[in-house]
Design a protein around this motif. Sequence first.
Motif, PDB file in Angstrom:
ATOM      1  N   GLU A 127      -3.255   3.697 -13.129  1.00 55.11           N
ATOM      2  CA  GLU A 127      -2.956   3.800 -14.522  1.00 55.11           C
ATOM      3  C   GLU A 127      -3.156   3.171 -15.849  1.00 55.11           C
ATOM      4  OE1 GLU A 127       0.390   5.714 -14.018  1.00 55.11           O
ATOM      5  OE2 GLU A 127       1.440   5.393 -16.138  1.00 55.11           O
ATOM      6  N   GLN A 128      -4.054   2.021 -15.547  1.00 52.17           N
ATOM      7  CA  GLN A 128      -4.569   1.298 -16.400  1.00 52.17           C
ATOM      8  C   GLN A 128      -5.843   0.653 -15.820  1.00 52.17           C
ATOM      9  OE1 GLN A 128      -2.832  -1.814 -19.057  1.00 52.17           O
ATOM     10  NE2 GLN A 128      -0.892  -0.068 -19.110  1.00 52.17           N
ATOM     11  N   VAL A 129      -6.957   0.558 -16.602  1.00 54.25           N
ATOM     12  CA  VAL A 129      -8.257  -0.426 -15.961  1.00 54.25           C
ATOM     13  C   VAL A 129      -8.359  -1.885 -17.136  1.00 54.25           C
ATOM     14  CG1 VAL A 129      -9.046   1.620 -14.393  1.00 54.25           C
ATOM     15  CG2 VAL A 129     -10.227   1.064 -16.892  1.00 54.25           C
ATOM     16  N   GLY A 130      -8.804  -2.421 -16.427  1.00 52.46           N
ATOM     17  CA  GLY A 130      -9.288  -4.105 -17.414  1.00 52.46           C
ATOM     18  C   GLY A 130     -10.408  -3.435 -17.526  1.00 52.46           C
ATOM     19  N   SER A 183     -15.554   1.869 -10.922  1.00 51.44           N
ATOM     20  CA  SER A 183     -15.353   2.627 -10.075  1.00 51.44           C
ATOM     21  C   SER A 183     -14.565   3.232  -9.731  1.00 51.44           C
ATOM     22  CB  SER A 183     -15.898   1.399  -8.507  1.00 51.44           C
ATOM     23  OG  SER A 183     -14.370   0.477  -8.987  1.00 51.44           O
ATOM     24  N   VAL A 184     -12.960   2.788 -10.952  1.00 49.17           N
ATOM     25  CA  VAL A 184     -12.173   3.531 -10.946  1.00 49.17           C
ATOM     26  C   VAL A 184     -11.870   4.096 -11.948  1.00 49.17           C
ATOM     27  CG1 VAL A 184     -11.506   3.230  -8.634  1.00 49.17           C
ATOM     28  CG2 VAL A 184     -10.720   1.894 -10.005  1.00 49.17           C
ATOM     29  N   GLY A 226     -11.856  -6.566 -14.516  1.00 49.80           N
ATOM     30  CA  GLY A 226     -12.496  -6.558 -13.812  1.00 49.80           C
ATOM     31  C   GLY A 226     -10.644  -6.022 -12.275  1.00 49.80           C
ATOM     32  N   GLU A 227      -9.555  -5.429 -13.247  1.00 51.60           N
ATOM     33  CA  GLU A 227      -8.369  -5.442 -12.540  1.00 51.60           C
ATOM     34  C   GLU A 227      -7.404  -4.024 -13.256  1.00 51.60           C
ATOM     35  OE1 GLU A 227      -6.958 -10.218 -13.064  1.00 51.60           O
ATOM     36  OE2 GLU A 227      -5.365  -8.527 -13.448  1.00 51.60           O
ATOM     37  N   VAL A 228      -6.896  -3.508 -12.073  1.00 53.32           N
ATOM     38  CA  VAL A 228      -6.639  -2.497 -11.938  1.00 53.32           C
ATOM     39  C   VAL A 228      -5.193  -3.177 -11.724  1.00 53.32           C
ATOM     40  CG1 VAL A 228      -7.012   0.083 -11.371  1.00 53.32           C
ATOM     41  CG2 VAL A 228      -8.900  -1.309 -11.421  1.00 53.32           C
ATOM     42  N   LEU A 229      -4.677  -1.522 -12.697  1.00 56.42           N
ATOM     43  CA  LEU A 229      -2.924  -1.063 -12.639  1.00 56.42           C
ATOM     44  C   LEU A 229      -2.979   0.329 -12.289  1.00 56.42           C
ATOM     45  CD1 LEU A 229       0.160  -2.210 -13.521  1.00 56.42           C
ATOM     46  CD2 LEU A 229      -0.423  -0.714 -14.714  1.00 56.42           C
TER      47      LEU A 229
END
Length: 374
Positions: A74-77, A82-83, A33-36
Amino acid sequence: MSENFIKSRAAVAWGPNEPLKIEEIDVMPPKKGEVLVRIVATGVCHTDAFTLSGEDPEGIFPSVLGHEGGGIVEQVGEGVTSVAVGDHVIPLYTAECGECKFCKSGKTNLCQAVRATQGKGLMPDGTTRFYKDGQPIYHYMGCSTFSEYTVLPEISLAKVNKEAPLKEVCLLGCGVTTGMGAVLNTAKVEKGDTVAIFGLGGIGLSAIIGARMAGASRIIGIDINDRKFDLAKQLGATDVINPNDFDKPIQEVIVDMTDGGVDYSFECIGNVNVMRQALECCHKGWGESVIIGVAGAGQEISTRPFQLVTGRVWRGTAFGGVKGRSELPGIVEQYLAGEFGLQEFITHTMSLDEINEAFELMHNGESIRSVIHF
Ligand code: NAD
Ligand code: AHE
Ligand code: ZN
């Protein structure tokens, strides 16, 4: 430290009132649920200075400050939908989950889904993604944009049009959206209304833009720094006044200027004495005063209750009442369509290495917004 850590240059706030120190920190990859995000640019808002001053009850050190940024995914968890990598995003200090009681109420933008951990400088799972030589470094307002790379919950990102220059629309991550939104969403100023705006920094000047867009007939800008007046007038202020030029309280001056007081006033400073002035310059029977400024720990507002008994209304706003994920992309489109400007706010640009200068310029009243380019 794990091999997966991303090396990132960041301005670390090691303690209250200490200059920020540029460090190479380790950033953990995004979890579920996290995004870099790679930050391209960030504004410096007065709230960053407020927290650095030690006056913020939620201020935590060491931390990476900054909350007015623009960046690229840059990276998605795991589970992020949605992104996607490459999307342009604006970090949100007010998330929008769409599911909590607050989001569903239709009455507020203050989503609470991640607010509790955010206020403790942590990600929603109660841990940090930032380390310096193994020492945990805390997040700030869920954003930490004073780092080349930062990690946010997916619900704390607004995906915006790639055509929009991130070095400009980063200002929509806080200041400009807040000031415009306070006028248009919170107060709902209408054509012909009279408005007083206290404090002509990034927030107050944006409130002027909002008042101009709403068609206010009179926009009175108030500041103790005359150097703010030219831009205020350029953006739409009809009158600019300095309280130090009068020998009576500024609220009386404004009441006299406006046949009994303004329809709406906005406090854009964070000074509880000015908050009182802003309330008391409102018209009897209907005038509304909106608090935007953030006051230090332990400070309280006061006025004669009679001011409220006789119809004045006191309220406040965060992020201009804007729901970040559903509404901010549209505000970016309005910018691209030329409905308001951002360049005039950017008085200084600089590299991360020069970030302490941005705080000095703000404290000396020389800047509106300094934007850091990574
Ligand atoms: P800023 O420092 O750029 O501007 C503040 C302005 O107030 C300056 O022009 C200064 O000269 C003026 N001022 C100071 N004392 C004054 C006085 N006694 N009378 C009249 N003018 C005075 O700050 P900013 O970035 O525009 O932020 C303004 C405030 O808004 C801060 O408190 C900030 O923390 C807060 N803020 C709140 C929100 C929110 O969502 N509620 C969002 C962003 C910022
Ligand atoms: N942490 C402080 C309050 C700080 C505050 O009021 N923050 C504003 C945004 S300022 C942006 O520049 C805000 O949105 N508040 C709502 C929220 O949920 O934080 C304190 O007093 O504890
Ligand atoms: Zn801010």
